[in-house]
Design a protein around this motif. Structure first.
Motif, PDB file in Angstrom:
ATOM      1  N   GLY A  61       0.747  -1.243   0.000  1.00 20.00           N
ATOM      2  CA  GLY A  61       0.000   0.000   0.000  1.00 20.00           C
ATOM      3  C   GLY A  61       0.778   1.296   0.000  1.00 20.00           C
ATOM      4  N   LEU A  62       2.081   1.269   0.137  1.00 18.24           N
ATOM      5  CA  LEU A  62       2.867   2.509   0.102  1.00 18.24           C
ATOM      6  C   LEU A  62       3.175   2.888  -1.346  1.00 18.24           C
ATOM      7  N   PRO A  63       3.633   4.133  -1.578  1.00 19.53           N
ATOM      8  CA  PRO A  63       4.052   4.493  -2.935  1.00 19.53           C
ATOM      9  C   PRO A  63       5.172   3.562  -3.414  1.00 19.53           C
ATOM     10  N   TYR A  64       5.244   3.389  -4.727  1.00 20.59           N
ATOM     11  CA  TYR A  64       6.287   2.523  -5.285  1.00 20.59           C
ATOM     12  C   TYR A  64       7.671   3.077  -4.954  1.00 20.59           C
ATOM     13  N   PRO A  65       8.639   2.165  -4.695  1.00 18.27           N
ATOM     14  CA  PRO A  65      10.015   2.643  -4.523  1.00 18.27           C
ATOM     15  C   PRO A  65      10.535   3.189  -5.858  1.00 18.27           C
ATOM     16  N   ILE A  66      11.573   3.982  -5.788  1.00 21.54           N
ATOM     17  CA  ILE A  66      12.152   4.589  -6.982  1.00 21.54           C
ATOM     18  C   ILE A  66      13.599   4.119  -7.123  1.00 21.54           C
ATOM     19  N   LEU A  67      13.976   3.764  -8.348  1.00 21.63           N
ATOM     20  CA  LEU A  67      15.361   3.436  -8.661  1.00 21.63           C
ATOM     21  C   LEU A  67      15.979   4.637  -9.364  1.00 21.63           C
ATOM     22  N   CYS A  79       5.672  -3.044  -7.812  1.00 18.90           N
ATOM     23  CA  CYS A  79       5.375  -4.321  -7.165  1.00 18.90           C
ATOM     24  C   CYS A  79       4.076  -4.086  -6.393  1.00 18.90           C
ATOM     25  N   THR A  80       3.139  -4.981  -6.551  1.00 24.32           N
ATOM     26  CA  THR A  80       1.804  -4.731  -6.018  1.00 24.32           C
ATOM     27  C   THR A  80       1.565  -5.419  -4.682  1.00 24.32           C
ATOM     28  N   GLY A  81       0.645  -4.835  -3.929  1.00 28.00           N
ATOM     29  CA  GLY A  81       0.219  -5.398  -2.663  1.00 28.00           C
ATOM     30  C   GLY A  81      -0.658  -4.407  -1.934  1.00 28.00           C
ATOM     31  N   PRO A  82      -1.763  -4.874  -1.366  1.00 30.47           N
ATOM     32  CA  PRO A  82      -2.673  -3.970  -0.643  1.00 30.47           C
ATOM     33  C   PRO A  82      -2.111  -3.574   0.719  1.00 30.47           C
ATOM     34  N   ALA A  83      -2.624  -2.496   1.267  1.00 24.74           N
ATOM     35  CA  ALA A  83      -2.240  -2.091   2.622  1.00 24.74           C
ATOM     36  C   ALA A  83      -2.533  -3.237   3.586  1.00 24.74           C
ATOM     37  N   LEU A  84      -1.710  -3.357   4.611  1.00 30.47           N
ATOM     38  CA  LEU A  84      -1.891  -4.419   5.611  1.00 30.47           C
ATOM     39  C   LEU A  84      -3.189  -4.213   6.368  1.00 30.47           C
ATOM     40  N   GLY A  85      -3.914  -5.285   6.570  1.00 29.88           N
ATOM     41  CA  GLY A  85      -5.157  -5.226   7.325  1.00 29.88           C
ATOM     42  C   GLY A  85      -6.382  -4.959   6.474  1.00 29.88           C
TER      43      GLY A  85
END
Length: 121
Positions: A61-67, A79-85
């Motif tokens: 759920g956080l913004p994507y990291p940046i390279l 990379c995908t994934g919902p906020a925890l909970g």
């Protein structure tokens, strides 16, 4: 309060736990807390292997990291994934990236972009 509980949850996991597994466990822990009005938290977990120079990243759920790679335009690492909970049995897509000399990974939290805009940065 939720951030403090989540931090304690993460501290309880052993170091080196696979990022996806760690987020799955944390998701379960937060869902089990049944917090009502404050049910979710954003998180990201990354492990860097100095020998292979590979970073394994999973986000929730956080913004994507940046390279930021020298000589190239900085880009988001998706990379995908919902906020925890938020989702029972949530899945988190891991990302592996080999880092080159001079590369920088930038991890952001929610709210930082808004704060920068308010300050005119």
């Amino acid at each position: 309060m939720l951030s403090t509980l989540t931090r304690k949850c993460f501290q309880g996991f052993r170091r080196g736990l696979d990022p996806v597994k760690l987020l799955q466990i944390a998701n379960r822990e937060i869902l089990d807390m049944a917090l009502g009005e404050c049910p979710f938290v954003g998180a990201l977990h990354a492990i860097y292997d100095e020998g292979t120079r590979v970073a394994t990243i999973a986000r929730a759920g956080l913004p994507y990291p940046i390279l930021a790679r020298p000589g190239q335009v900085a880009r988001e690492l998706v990379c995908t994934g919902p906020a925890l909970g938020t989702v029972e049995g949530a899945t988190f897509e891991p990302l592996q990236i080999r880092l080159l000399a001079g590369d920088r990974l930038i991890f952001r939290t929610d709210g930082v972009d808004d704060l920068a805009l308010q300050r005119g940065s």
